[in-house]
Design a protein around this motif. Structure first.
Motif, PDB file in Angstrom:
ATOM      1  N   LYS A 128       0.766  -1.382   0.077  1.00  0.00           N
ATOM      2  CA  LYS A 128      -0.021   0.193   0.162  1.00  0.00           C
ATOM      3  C   LYS A 128       0.907   1.223   0.208  1.00  0.00           C
ATOM      4  N   GLU A 133      -3.351   0.462  -3.768  1.00  0.00           N
ATOM      5  CA  GLU A 133      -2.994  -1.217  -3.084  1.00  0.00           C
ATOM      6  C   GLU A 133      -2.801  -1.875  -4.189  1.00  0.00           C
ATOM      7  N   LYS A 140      -3.592  -7.780  -8.602  1.00  0.00           N
ATOM      8  CA  LYS A 140      -4.619  -6.526  -8.832  1.00  0.00           C
ATOM      9  C   LYS A 140      -4.257  -5.260  -8.138  1.00  0.00           C
ATOM     10  N   ILE A 142      -5.616  -1.446  -6.808  1.00  0.00           N
ATOM     11  CA  ILE A 142      -6.827  -0.911  -6.753  1.00  0.00           C
ATOM     12  C   ILE A 142      -6.400   0.496  -6.168  1.00  0.00           C
ATOM     13  N   ARG A 143      -7.001   1.661  -6.916  1.00  0.00           N
ATOM     14  CA  ARG A 143      -6.795   2.958  -6.325  1.00  0.00           C
ATOM     15  C   ARG A 143      -7.891   3.445  -5.740  1.00  0.00           C
ATOM     16  N   LYS A 145     -11.426   2.984  -4.877  1.00  0.00           N
ATOM     17  CA  LYS A 145     -12.151   2.078  -4.783  1.00  0.00           C
ATOM     18  C   LYS A 145     -12.206   1.313  -6.381  1.00  0.00           C
ATOM     19  N   THR A 146     -11.323   1.902  -6.999  1.00  0.00           N
ATOM     20  CA  THR A 146     -11.273   1.475  -8.510  1.00  0.00           C
ATOM     21  C   THR A 146     -10.164   0.582  -8.780  1.00  0.00           C
ATOM     22  N   GLU A 147     -10.570  -0.645  -9.339  1.00  0.00           N
ATOM     23  CA  GLU A 147      -9.513  -1.526  -9.911  1.00  0.00           C
ATOM     24  C   GLU A 147      -8.946  -1.126 -11.325  1.00  0.00           C
ATOM     25  N   THR A 203      -7.020   7.819 -11.445  1.00  0.00           N
ATOM     26  CA  THR A 203      -8.344   7.659 -11.616  1.00  0.00           C
ATOM     27  C   THR A 203      -9.065   9.138 -11.463  1.00  0.00           C
TER      28      THR A 203
END
Lengths: 226, 485
Positions: A128, A133, A140, A142-143, A145-147, A203
């Motif tokens: 993180k 993450e 995977k 993720i930033r 809540k977006t993958e 994002t």
């Protein structure tokens, strides 16, 4: 991460290299023990995969020499020898893991990942930095809540930067760990890749820059300043 | 199987007990005989004294007291006693006097009874108190000694004989002398008790000593047994100490060490074989599996070459497994044989033709000298396997631009295959026929798993043929010979 595979059976080496590359690793390969030792000594690998029965110099000898040279690169023995004595002998010489042929390629990749994390003293596959993450097992990113969808190479580059979060990573380091011998050291492939990665991890909800350039030094990934 | 210790104990201990009992009996009876002999001597002396008893002065005033009784005129009182006196009613007093004369000097523990014969009456010492000493079966001039018992139960040792004297018309008097045997019997009982007690103590002591000695003596065997019990597959490099072994068991130790060396060699060979087998089977299997998994997981990475690779690997695996199966059948002699007359030259030609392509590819010359007149009764199928494997092995390991020499009926061999083998050393020769042995210890992928020569050897054995190997000036010569060649 950059992997060295020393395996004399071409029929096995080829698919393993394919699988590792497809998983985003830079892979150098050889079927000769002496060449394997030379490669391991000359380059900084994150994980070395070693067969034991090798022409030129066997796997045990290579490992012994590497450890004697002070090289602590994680080594995974990849061998048909499955007796307890063989395993114990390998682990006593300083091997970090032991995988008996035949193996599931998924297992090999998982073990390589685990050894790579151990090298950077990370016990969990989840890395993180701020709201970014990365799960190296699930592959995977993720930033917020977006993958995010990253190519294998960008994923590897991001993983490498996040493994060393807070530290300046030089271009040479990136080149050494992310690109195999076939990459052209004179090209601006690293700058291009970093630029692409910066774009990829942006994002609409979260666009604060995480990868910073340190002029003349390299790159650093860290939480955005408040 | 009874232990040596138990066997020695069960033999030596009873033997010792028997010897002890025999010795005890011997001591007892010899002592008893000695005691009885002493008694007999005592009785004989009493008899002599009795025979030569002197008349007492006050009872025979006419006798010159200074005159010694001549030895041959002993007991003259009886000899000179008138018959009438002996038979008369006055004899009562006379008998008393005679008795007095006879028995006065006898000690109290001596019993005596005298039969004067022909109703002459008998005289007995007072200690007989109305009882009688049992007479012997027959009286003679020669004394007899015997044991008897008085009516009151007193054991006696008796002496009986006729006194060699004449009493006119009467028979010579019969005399029984006896002494009490109780003291001797008591001594004998004490002796028996001592012997039994001593014998038991000696047996116990001997048993203890025997057990101790056996334990000490058999300790090397025990140590050897313990060492042998501790030996397992991991300690086959260890050897039993020959220096510290007693001379008696040293040959066993030497033999054991020799067996250990053979076992170690066999285990090493088996370990090598299982390691090599694991490599030969697992590596292609891993390659097949990985190739398939990669193709499934990353279809974009798959190519027709992968299928070709899988096909080649599976063929190679099957070849290895077939070789193993064939070898196993050959070694267990379960392969059926069809014996016919075979011309090896013809078979060799066929086998050479099979490998000609590969030889040409590797620029190897196959030089054949095949004698067509050679024939033998054998199984052509197995002979073909031998020839094929020998030629295949030679073609595989001969370097480019070299020659493989194939001979039939030449020199002392039925079939001979010779090729350059610069990498082989003399010590490798012993391993050539081992299953899966390869000079290349890394066992890099090859068409040969190292089974060919093992199979050839097993087939030769099945056909009662001999396969010999020698390294001459860097050339490997493998020859197939008949057993009596």
């Amino acid at each position: 991460m950059r992997i060295l595979l020393v395996e004399d059976a071409v029929s096995l080496r080829k698919p393993v290299v394919k699988a590792l590359k497809a998983s985003g690793y830079a892979v150098d390969e050889t079927g000769d023990g002496e060449e394997g030792y030379w490669l391991a000594s000359e380059h900084e690998y994150d994980v070395i995969l070693l067969d034991i029965m090798l022409p030129g110099m066997d796997g045990h000898e290579i490992l012994k020499k590497l450890r004697a040279d002070g090289d602590e690169t994680p080594v995974l023995f990849l061998t048909a020898k499955d007796t307890i004595e063989d395993r114990v002998a390998g682990l006593r010489l300083g091997a970090d893991d032991y995988l008996v042929k035949s193996f599931a390629i998924e297992e090999l990749i998982a073990r390589v990942e685990a050894l790579g994390r151990r090298r950077y003293q990370k016990s969990t596959p989840v890395l993180k930095v701020g709201d970014l993450e990365l799960n190296s097992s699930a592959k995977k990113v993720i930033r917020g809540k977006t993958e995010l969808k990253l190519s294998a190479q960008l994923f590897t580059l991001l993983e490498f930067l996040m493994l060393r979060a807070g530290e300046v990573v030089t271009r040479a380091d990136i080149e050494e760990h992310i690109y195999d011998e076939q990459a052209d050291p004179m090209s601006n492939v690293i700058d291009t890749a970093v630029c692409a990665l910066r774009r990829a991890i942006k994002t609409p909800e979260s666009d604060a820059p995480l990868i910073h350039t340190r002029r003349g030094q390299g790159y650093i990934i860290s939480e955005p300043a408040e | 199987m009874i232990s040596i210790r138990a066997r020695l104990l069960s033999t030596l201990l009873p033997a010792f007990v028997c010897i002890s009992i025999a010795a005890g009996f011997s001591i007892y009876f010899s002592t008893k005989a000695e005691y009885l002999a002493r008694l007999d001597t005592e009785l004989a002396n009493i008899a002599i004294d009795l025979r030569f008893i002197k008349p007492e002065a006050n009872r025979d005033p006419n006798r010159d007291p200074n005159r010694e009784a001549p030895r041959n005129q002993s007991n003259f009182r009886i000899r000179n006693m008138p018959q009438e006196r002996l038979n008369s009613s006055r004899l009562v007093g006379g008998m008393a006097q005679l008795k007095d004369t006879l028995f006065t000097n006898l000690s109290e523990n001596v019993y005596c009874e005298v039969w004067l014969g022909n109703r002459g009456g008998n005289l007995k010492t007072d200690n007989l108190a109305g009882g009688e000493i049992t007479r012997p079966d027959a009286f003679g001039n020669t004394a007899v000694f015997y044991n008897t018992t008085l009516e009151n139960g007193s054991p006696l040792r008796a002496w009986a004989a006729r006194f060699p004297i004449m009493m006119r018309e009467k028979q010579a008097p019969e005399v029984i002398l006896a002494v009490d045997r109780r003291e001797i019997d008591a001594a004998l009982v004490r002796l028996a008790r001592n012997l039994i007690g001593g014998g038991l103590a000696a047996c116990l002591l001997f048993s203890g000593l025997l057990i101790f000695t056996l334990r000490i003596s058999l300790r090397p065997l025990k140590i050897l047994g313990e060492q042998a019990a501790m030996m397992d597959a991991e300690s086959l490099h260890e050897r039993f100490s020959e220096q510290s072994a007693p001379a008696d068991i040293r040959p066993i130790v030497v033999r054991l060490n020799s067996l250990m060396a053979k076992l170690e060699e066999s285990f090493a060979r088996e370990r090598r074989f299982s390691g090599d087998l694991a490599h030969e089977l697992r590596t292609p299997l891993a390659a097949i599996r990985t190739t398939a998994e990669v193709a499934l997981k990353w279809p974009d990475q798959a190519s027709p070459d992968d299928f070709d690779e899988i096909h080649k690997l599976s063929s190679s695996l099957q070849q290895t497994l077939d070789s193993l199966l064939l070898l196993s059948r050959m070694e267990s002699s379960t392969a059926e044989q069809h014996i016919v007359t075979v011309h090896p030259a013809k078979l060799a030609e066929e086998c050479i033709a099979l490998h000609a392509g590969k030889a040409e590819e590797s620029r190897i010359q196959l030089h054949a000298e095949l004698n067509p007149s050679v024939s033998l009764d054998t199984d052509p199928r197995l002979l073909r396997i031998i020839m094929t494997n020998l030629i295949s092995n030679a073609v595989e390991y001969t370097a480019q631009n070299n020659t493989v020499k194939i001979l039939v009926g030449a020199e002392d061999a039925l079939f001979l295959c010779e090729n350059e083998a610069p990498d082989l050393q003399e010590e490798d020769i012993n391993h050539l026929f081992e299953r899966m042995w390869r000079k290349d210890t890394a066992r890099t992928e090859s068409n040969h798993a190292g089974m060919g020569l093992s199979i050839a050897k097993a087939c030769a054995n099945a056909l009662n043929l001999e396969l010999t190997v020698e390294l001459v000036n860097g050339r490997l010569r493998i020859a197939l010979k008949t057993q009596n060649t």
